[in-house]
Design an enzyme around this catalytic site. Sequence first.
Site, PDB file in Angstrom:
ATOM      1  N   LYS A 123      -1.272  -4.973 -12.326  1.00 13.61           N
ATOM      2  CA  LYS A 123      -1.685  -5.365 -10.977  1.00 13.61           C
ATOM      3  C   LYS A 123      -2.578  -4.289 -10.375  1.00 13.61           C
ATOM      4  CE  LYS A 123       0.192  -4.817  -6.964  1.00 13.61           C
ATOM      5  NZ  LYS A 123      -1.036  -4.486  -6.211  1.00 13.61           N
ATOM      6  N   SER A 183       2.079   5.907  -4.175  1.00 13.45           N
ATOM      7  CA  SER A 183       2.756   6.820  -3.260  1.00 13.45           C
ATOM      8  C   SER A 183       4.181   7.120  -3.723  1.00 13.45           C
ATOM      9  CB  SER A 183       2.788   6.208  -1.861  1.00 13.45           C
ATOM     10  OG  SER A 183       3.477   4.979  -1.895  1.00 13.45           O
ATOM     11  N   VAL A 240       6.805   4.445  -2.585  1.00 10.57           N
ATOM     12  CA  VAL A 240       6.920   3.239  -3.418  1.00 10.57           C
ATOM     13  C   VAL A 240       7.534   3.593  -4.778  1.00 10.57           C
ATOM     14  CG1 VAL A 240       5.643   1.386  -4.568  1.00 10.57           C
ATOM     15  CG2 VAL A 240       5.096   1.990  -2.212  1.00 10.57           C
ATOM     16  N   GLU A 285       3.718   8.202 -11.545  1.00 13.29           N
ATOM     17  CA  GLU A 285       2.732   9.235 -11.213  1.00 13.29           C
ATOM     18  C   GLU A 285       2.495   9.098  -9.724  1.00 13.29           C
ATOM     19  OE1 GLU A 285      -0.024  10.970 -10.015  1.00 13.29           O
ATOM     20  OE2 GLU A 285      -1.464   9.785 -11.144  1.00 13.29           O
ATOM     21  N   CYS A 344      -4.600  12.109  -5.782  1.00  9.03           N
ATOM     22  CA  CYS A 344      -3.193  12.519  -5.785  1.00  9.03           C
ATOM     23  C   CYS A 344      -3.044  14.003  -6.075  1.00  9.03           C
ATOM     24  CB  CYS A 344      -2.414  11.694  -6.798  1.00  9.03           C
ATOM     25  SG  CYS A 344      -3.188  11.661  -8.412  1.00  9.03           S
ATOM     26  N   GLU A 401       1.056  14.155   2.403  1.00 11.26           N
ATOM     27  CA  GLU A 401      -0.288  13.886   1.891  1.00 11.26           C
ATOM     28  C   GLU A 401      -1.143  13.333   3.018  1.00 11.26           C
ATOM     29  OE1 GLU A 401       0.536  11.027  -1.398  1.00 11.26           O
ATOM     30  OE2 GLU A 401      -0.844  12.280  -2.522  1.00 11.26           O
TER      31      GLU A 401
HETATM   32  P1  NAI Z   1       1.040   2.339  -2.332  1.00 13.04           P
HETATM   33  O1  NAI Z   1       1.870   3.258  -3.099  1.00 13.04           O
HETATM   34  O2  NAI Z   1       1.695   1.358  -1.409  1.00 13.04           O
HETATM   35  O3  NAI Z   1       0.111   1.482  -3.323  1.00 13.04           O
HETATM   36  C1  NAI Z   1      -0.055   1.702  -4.680  1.00 13.04           C
HETATM   37  C2  NAI Z   1       0.141   0.413  -5.458  1.00 13.04           C
HETATM   38  O4  NAI Z   1       1.497   0.003  -5.387  1.00 13.04           O
HETATM   39  C3  NAI Z   1      -0.659  -0.782  -4.983  1.00 13.04           C
HETATM   40  O5  NAI Z   1      -1.082  -1.534  -6.085  1.00 13.04           O
HETATM   41  C4  NAI Z   1       0.360  -1.574  -4.169  1.00 13.04           C
HETATM   42  O6  NAI Z   1       0.048  -2.938  -4.093  1.00 13.04           O
HETATM   43  C5  NAI Z   1       1.600  -1.358  -4.974  1.00 13.04           C
HETATM   44  N1  NAI Z   1       2.886  -1.506  -4.290  1.00 13.04           N
HETATM   45  C6  NAI Z   1       3.173  -1.308  -2.972  1.00 13.04           C
HETATM   46  N2  NAI Z   1       4.468  -1.529  -2.739  1.00 13.04           N
HETATM   47  C7  NAI Z   1       5.033  -1.871  -3.915  1.00 13.04           C
HETATM   48  C8  NAI Z   1       6.349  -2.196  -4.324  1.00 13.04           C
HETATM   49  N3  NAI Z   1       7.367  -2.220  -3.472  1.00 13.04           N
HETATM   50  N4  NAI Z   1       6.563  -2.476  -5.626  1.00 13.04           N
HETATM   51  C9  NAI Z   1       5.557  -2.431  -6.519  1.00 13.04           C
HETATM   52  N5  NAI Z   1       4.299  -2.140  -6.188  1.00 13.04           N
HETATM   53  C10 NAI Z   1       4.028  -1.852  -4.905  1.00 13.04           C
HETATM   54  O7  NAI Z   1       0.001   3.197  -1.508  1.00 13.04           O
HETATM   55  P2  NAI Z   1      -0.817   2.775  -0.184  1.00 13.04           P
HETATM   56  O8  NAI Z   1       0.098   2.122   0.804  1.00 13.04           O
HETATM   57  O9  NAI Z   1      -2.012   2.042  -0.581  1.00 13.04           O
HETATM   58  O10 NAI Z   1      -1.238   4.195   0.403  1.00 13.04           O
HETATM   59  C11 NAI Z   1      -0.378   4.906   1.265  1.00 13.04           C
HETATM   60  C12 NAI Z   1      -0.373   6.370   0.901  1.00 13.04           C
HETATM   61  O11 NAI Z   1       0.141   6.533  -0.406  1.00 13.04           O
HETATM   62  C13 NAI Z   1      -1.726   7.037   0.836  1.00 13.04           C
HETATM   63  O12 NAI Z   1      -2.179   7.432   2.086  1.00 13.04           O
HETATM   64  C14 NAI Z   1      -1.443   8.191  -0.050  1.00 13.04           C
HETATM   65  O13 NAI Z   1      -0.859   9.237   0.679  1.00 13.04           O
HETATM   66  C15 NAI Z   1      -0.446   7.648  -1.027  1.00 13.04           C
HETATM   67  N6  NAI Z   1      -1.081   7.219  -2.283  1.00 13.04           N
HETATM   68  C16 NAI Z   1      -1.020   8.048  -3.351  1.00 13.04           C
HETATM   69  C17 NAI Z   1      -1.650   7.713  -4.514  1.00 13.04           C
HETATM   70  C18 NAI Z   1      -1.591   8.609  -5.676  1.00 13.04           C
HETATM   71  O14 NAI Z   1      -2.326   8.409  -6.629  1.00 13.04           O
HETATM   72  N7  NAI Z   1      -0.741   9.594  -5.682  1.00 13.04           N
HETATM   73  C19 NAI Z   1      -2.415   6.491  -4.658  1.00 13.04           C
HETATM   74  C20 NAI Z   1      -2.374   5.635  -3.503  1.00 13.04           C
HETATM   75  C21 NAI Z   1      -1.745   6.029  -2.364  1.00 13.04           C
END
Ligand code: NAI
Length: 793
Positions: A192, A245, A248, A266, A300, A397
């Site tokens: 996804k 994040s 999650v 990760e 990240c 972050e």
């Molecule tokens: P997120 O962690 O919600 O999104 C990442 C992925 O997880 C997306 O594909 C999303 O659809 C999916 N997701 C969300 N909730 C889920 C669940 N319960 N079960 C399975 N998949 C799920 O991150 P978001 O809300 O886009 O960004 C919020 C903050 O997270 C950012 O400001 C940043 O601080 C952090 N982040 C960190 C990342 C990293 O690579 N370490 C990448 C993205 C966000």
Amino acid sequence: MPSIKDIMQTMEYGPAPESNSEVRAWLDERAAGLGHFINGRFTAPGDDLIEVVNPATEEVIGRVPKGVAADVDAAVRAARAALPKWAALSGFERARYLYAIARHIQKRERFFAVLETMDNGKTIRETRDIDIPLVARHFYHHAGWAELVDDEFPDHTPVGVCGQIIPWNFPLLMLAWKVAPALAAGNTVVLKPADLTPMTASAFAELLVEIGLPAGVVNIVHGDGETGAAIAGHADIDKVAFTGSTDVGRVIRRQIAGSGKKLSLELGGKSPFIVLEDADLDGAVEGVVDAIWFNQGEVCCAGSRILVQEGVARRFFEKLTQRMKTLRVGDPLDKTMDIGAVVSKKQLSRIEALLETGKAEGATLNVAPVELPKRGAFCAPGFFTGTASSHTVSQVEIFGPVATTQTFRTLGEAVALANDTRYGLAASVWSENVNRAIELAARVKAGVVWINGTNMFDAAAPFGGYRESGFGREGGRSGMLEYLALPADKKGKPRPAPTLVPQVQPFTGKADLPEIDITAKLYIGGKQARADGGQSYTVIGKSGQAIGQAGLANRKDVRNAVEAAGKATGWGNVTGHNRAQVLYFLAENLSQRRAEFAAALAASGASPKAEDEVELTIRRAFWYAAQVDKFDGAVTATKSRHVTMTVNEPFGTMGIVAPDEAPLLSLLSLILPAIALGNRVVAVASQSHPLIAARLYQVLETSDIPGGVVNLLTGDRDVLARTLAEHDDVAALWYCGSEEGSAMVEKASAGNLKSTWSDNGRLRDWRDPKQGQGREFLRRACQVKTIWLPYGE
Ligand code: NAI
Ligand code: MG
């Protein structure tokens, strides 16, 4: 139009836009919406569509469906059906598909770069020079692993159907990091993409059709968090790989606890960027540009906490301020831009809110003097001064182009500041003194350390976090192992419940064996200790009679043991040679008391062939002693003029919960690999046959194992396991118990996201060296740290 003379005077950049007409045409053809990619075909987009926005222009560039449970189910079924054939292909055949993917990506680099820029807002310079070339590199590298998988990973098999959930900050690159190793190892995939950036994944699916990848091997389901949760939670998924994040990550850890699914996470980071006073300051300033202003700071592993040694701090910040003035922010398709748009207006508000918090808490925000475009999600780059570790912006972050800064005096202070975070993804160290740089690299708790560099990636270099940055690695040999299973991972027979419920009545019987210490104590910090509650429980022997009593440890005893383990830091620092000697000595001491152990095992009734069990335990101690100075890291070929080292570092304090079967052999089969690599352990002995532990500590004492390195507890397995799982100072936990206990341990460990290894209540044949011993135990007892060291001028 300015004349050349004018330009020579002002040295202004003119606009240099990359053409996007090809991508626009592609998007126009798909304006009605892109479907999911399931079983080799695109589904009809349907009505419930997510609008995909170019954050730089705020235009809607496409639409994708929001996948529901039925879509996920169809994708999982397709992946399951495709698995046997795909897994049965020879490595060579799978390699050819991966090569084809790599070649096609390369041929279409410009298309993918422009599409990624339009979807995500990142600059064309970065998508063209970093994202897409790394995507191609990743598929090439893993085509190689596909070819070699049988040779390099004997006995391993694919894990099965992998659910993969990726974020929006490096959309196609994260897809490559997930899909390439999964396919190389013979797995099939349901992936996804993030709902904010689904476009390159769809274009990738079209490419798969073109190269003729068998239907169902890769399935792409669009959607948001709910769709992601449906994938992670699907009963027929064997492995979940998530990047995103930490919040999650924690939700997923809890959601799939006890399911037996393999998991790699990760997650976020708050990575230190450490500048020592002997650093090349100009180089370090360029480093900051690549650390926190790269990809709008949506990285990240961004170097988001700049730590500077006091003596050079003023000069460094002056230089940084000067350099910041030259940054160009604007149209990401313009080839001269350094910084594009952040991924969405919502993400921009999140960043802005955090910047306000920083100011409200007393820090000063220094921003680049840039004029931001009127439209679009643009954020001015900058850095905070006057930030302390306690400030919100130092701990969470920001995920935007703004770093915090702090100063330090000594190396020790730098280490303390660097590690003053719950995360542990990456670190960057700047010094012209290689001794100091490597010392810092060794002492920083992070999965990746760049010396005199930052944000370098390569398919051969493992990437992943310590602590709450997650577990598991992507890239290289370690990354492949996340997608491979061993025979012992397959579901064995269920383990019977412990044979007795702890009893707290005082023991009045007479022991079967006169020499047995009938009121066995705990062993904490190198000393025998009475259970904190003063309670013990009756141990039943072979003939069904009571044969003694064992201490009934409680939460306080666990905490004391963890504290004692925490103090025994010296063990991780002694040479492998020294640790090997101690393990040999332990084997020798066991060997001298083999008759006594055999008799005790026989009396316990737990071991039908007690003498064999003791013999095997001695052998196992020899095997791990032999491994201590041989289970090495590696030097990996990555970029030119870099030595990239992977080091197997101990976790620190590990919890171990041993099973009832083969109580001596299984307990030591778990403790030995852990201590061989320099961990300290708090081990819970077999609940039903705990008296073996009391004999063991006498052996530990005489074997020169320093106090606190091995702590032995007896009592109610799951009460103690829960306390270990919840304890923040326990970094990894191995649990052998029941199915419910495994679920409990995995759920409770989500607090600090400790690395867990639980057997879901399945028996393992500890006597079989393929199951009870091996490199897998050593691999699980350490975390890989990747250190990048450049050379040359
Ligand atoms: P997120 O962690 O919600 O999104 C990442 C992925 O997880 C997306 O594909 C999303 O659809 C999916 N997701 C969300 N909730 C889920 C669940 N319960 N079960 C399975 N998949 C799920 O991150 P978001 O809300 O886009 O960004 C919020 C903050 O997270 C950012 O400001 C940043 O601080 C952090 N982040 C960190 C990342 C990293 O690579 N370490 C990448 C993205 C966000
Ligand atoms: Mg977008």
